[in-house]
Write an enzyme that holds these catalytic residues in place. Structure first.
Site, PDB file in Angstrom:
ATOM      1  N   GLY A   1       0.789  -1.219   0.000  1.00 28.78           N
ATOM      2  CA  GLY A   1       0.000   0.000   0.000  1.00 28.78           C
ATOM      3  C   GLY A   1       0.826   1.276   0.000  1.00 28.78           C
ATOM      4  O   GLY A   1       2.052   1.259  -0.068  1.00 28.78           O
ATOM      5  N   GLN A   2       0.105   2.384   0.085  1.00 28.09           N
ATOM      6  CA  GLN A   2       0.675   3.717   0.018  1.00 28.09           C
ATOM      7  C   GLN A   2       0.770   4.309   1.424  1.00 28.09           C
ATOM      8  O   GLN A   2       0.851   3.592   2.414  1.00 28.09           O
ATOM      9  CB  GLN A   2      -0.185   4.580  -0.906  1.00 28.09           C
TER      10      GLN A   2
ATOM     11  N   THR B   1      -0.272   6.235   4.888  1.00 32.48           N
ATOM     12  CA  THR B   1      -1.405   6.406   5.779  1.00 32.48           C
ATOM     13  C   THR B   1      -0.925   7.087   7.056  1.00 32.48           C
ATOM     14  O   THR B   1       0.267   7.330   7.244  1.00 32.48           O
ATOM     15  CB  THR B   1      -2.112   5.074   6.082  1.00 32.48           C
ATOM     16  N   TYR B   2      -1.882   7.377   7.912  1.00 28.02           N
ATOM     17  CA  TYR B   2      -1.596   8.062   9.173  1.00 28.02           C
ATOM     18  C   TYR B   2      -2.066   7.200  10.328  1.00 28.02           C
ATOM     19  O   TYR B   2      -3.129   6.568  10.264  1.00 28.02           O
ATOM     20  CB  TYR B   2      -2.313   9.412   9.223  1.00 28.02           C
TER      21      TYR B   2
ATOM     22  N   SER C   1      -8.284   1.221   7.261  1.00 28.72           N
ATOM     23  CA  SER C   1      -7.279   0.919   6.242  1.00 28.72           C
ATOM     24  C   SER C   1      -6.678  -0.459   6.502  1.00 28.72           C
ATOM     25  O   SER C   1      -6.616  -0.912   7.651  1.00 28.72           O
ATOM     26  CB  SER C   1      -6.168   1.975   6.262  1.00 28.72           C
ATOM     27  N   LEU C   2      -6.222  -1.097   5.424  1.00 29.27           N
ATOM     28  CA  LEU C   2      -5.567  -2.399   5.518  1.00 29.27           C
ATOM     29  C   LEU C   2      -4.216  -2.332   4.829  1.00 29.27           C
ATOM     30  O   LEU C   2      -4.077  -1.697   3.775  1.00 29.27           O
ATOM     31  CB  LEU C   2      -6.399  -3.495   4.831  1.00 29.27           C
ATOM     32  N   GLY C   3      -3.229  -2.983   5.421  1.00 28.77           N
ATOM     33  CA  GLY C   3      -1.921  -3.108   4.789  1.00 28.77           C
ATOM     34  C   GLY C   3      -1.207  -4.303   5.374  1.00 28.77           C
ATOM     35  O   GLY C   3      -0.967  -4.351   6.585  1.00 28.77           O
TER      36      GLY C   3
ATOM     37  N   LEU D   1      -4.521  -3.914  10.229  1.00 24.98           N
ATOM     38  CA  LEU D   1      -5.608  -2.976   9.966  1.00 24.98           C
ATOM     39  C   LEU D   1      -5.541  -1.803  10.935  1.00 24.98           C
ATOM     40  O   LEU D   1      -4.989  -1.908  12.027  1.00 24.98           O
ATOM     41  CB  LEU D   1      -6.969  -3.677  10.085  1.00 24.98           C
TER      42      LEU D   1
ATOM     43  N   CYS E   1      -3.739   6.582   1.348  1.00 24.82           N
ATOM     44  CA  CYS E   1      -3.664   5.345   0.569  1.00 24.82           C
ATOM     45  C   CYS E   1      -3.496   5.625  -0.920  1.00 24.82           C
ATOM     46  O   CYS E   1      -3.827   4.781  -1.764  1.00 24.82           O
ATOM     47  CB  CYS E   1      -4.888   4.469   0.825  1.00 24.82           C
TER      48      CYS E   1
END
Length: 215
Positions: free
Chosen positions: A72-73, A75-76, A137-139, A151, A168
């Site tokens: 992924g990209q 995230t915070y 969000s998931l990564g 998550l 993301c």
């Protein structure tokens, strides 16, 4: 059906030591090692996934940026966000990567439904959304058949830092949190409901609470 899924509630911990502890756990575990979920909150931090592009990090300001080994990209993470790191033997569970992601999304959707919040997944953008705004969000990273990372569910937090990035990798993506749909909410209760849904959707027989930290 697998036996027990162990949970460690670590409270608020710094991101980088937790990430490195995940790496060590994954590298050192064997096929008989029990699966664990670490439940945490982090002080403010941006994390950039392996595919992360610099242009999605707009104005980080004084919040640190950490390049990490998940998918992924950017995230915070920050206080009031419930993060669950999933240290699972995916091969033993018999899940493919897409199946695992779908099960995590269903975990979140059903947990949110227990609060009367209707959420959905998107086929082209992993995560969970409420009325088009991202609430979770998931990564993940899979190494030698073992998963880590996991998550992040926005519960009751300051969402402003999400405006400093393209969350993301999506410019202008709206973010939301559970409190905005329920009013005041007990963080510990959200964590307990998430635990129960993870056990259900990952096909474990039961959950256990694990003592001790991760040093």
């Amino acid at each position: 059906m697998p036996g027990s899924l162990g949970f460690r509630d670590l409270g608020q911990v710094d991101y980088e030591p937790t990430w490195h502890a995940m790496q060590r756990f994954t590298s050192e575990r064997g096929r008989d090692t029990g699966d664990e979920v670490w439940l945490v909150q982090h002080p403010p931090v941006f994390t950039q996934g392996q595919a992360g592009k610099a242009e999605h990090l707009l104005l980080p300001g004084n919040i640190p940026v950490v390049q990490v080994d998940r998918g992924g990209q950017v995230t915070y993470h920050g206080p009031g966000q419930l993060v669950a790191y999933l240290m699972l033997d995916v091969r033993r569970l018999g899940f493919g990567v897409r199946d695992l992601v779908t099960r995590i999304e269903h975990t979140l959707i059903e947990m949110l439904a227990s609060y009367g919040v209707t959420a959905a997944a998107k086929a082209d953008a992993p995560g969970v959304y409420v009325n088009g705004a991202k609430i979770a969000s998931l990564g993940l990273r899979i190494r030698n058949g073992f998963s880590f990372h996991g998550l992040a569910l926005n519960v009751d937090m300051d969402l402003e830092p999400f405006r400093r990035i393209n969350p993301c990798g999506y410019a202008g993506l709206a973010m939301t949190q559970l409190r905005d749909h329920t009013g005041p909410i007990e963080f510990a209760e959200v964590s307990a409901r998430l635990r129960a849904q993870l056990v259900k959707h990952l096909d474990y027989a039961e959950q256990t609470t694990l003592a001790g930290g991760i040093d």
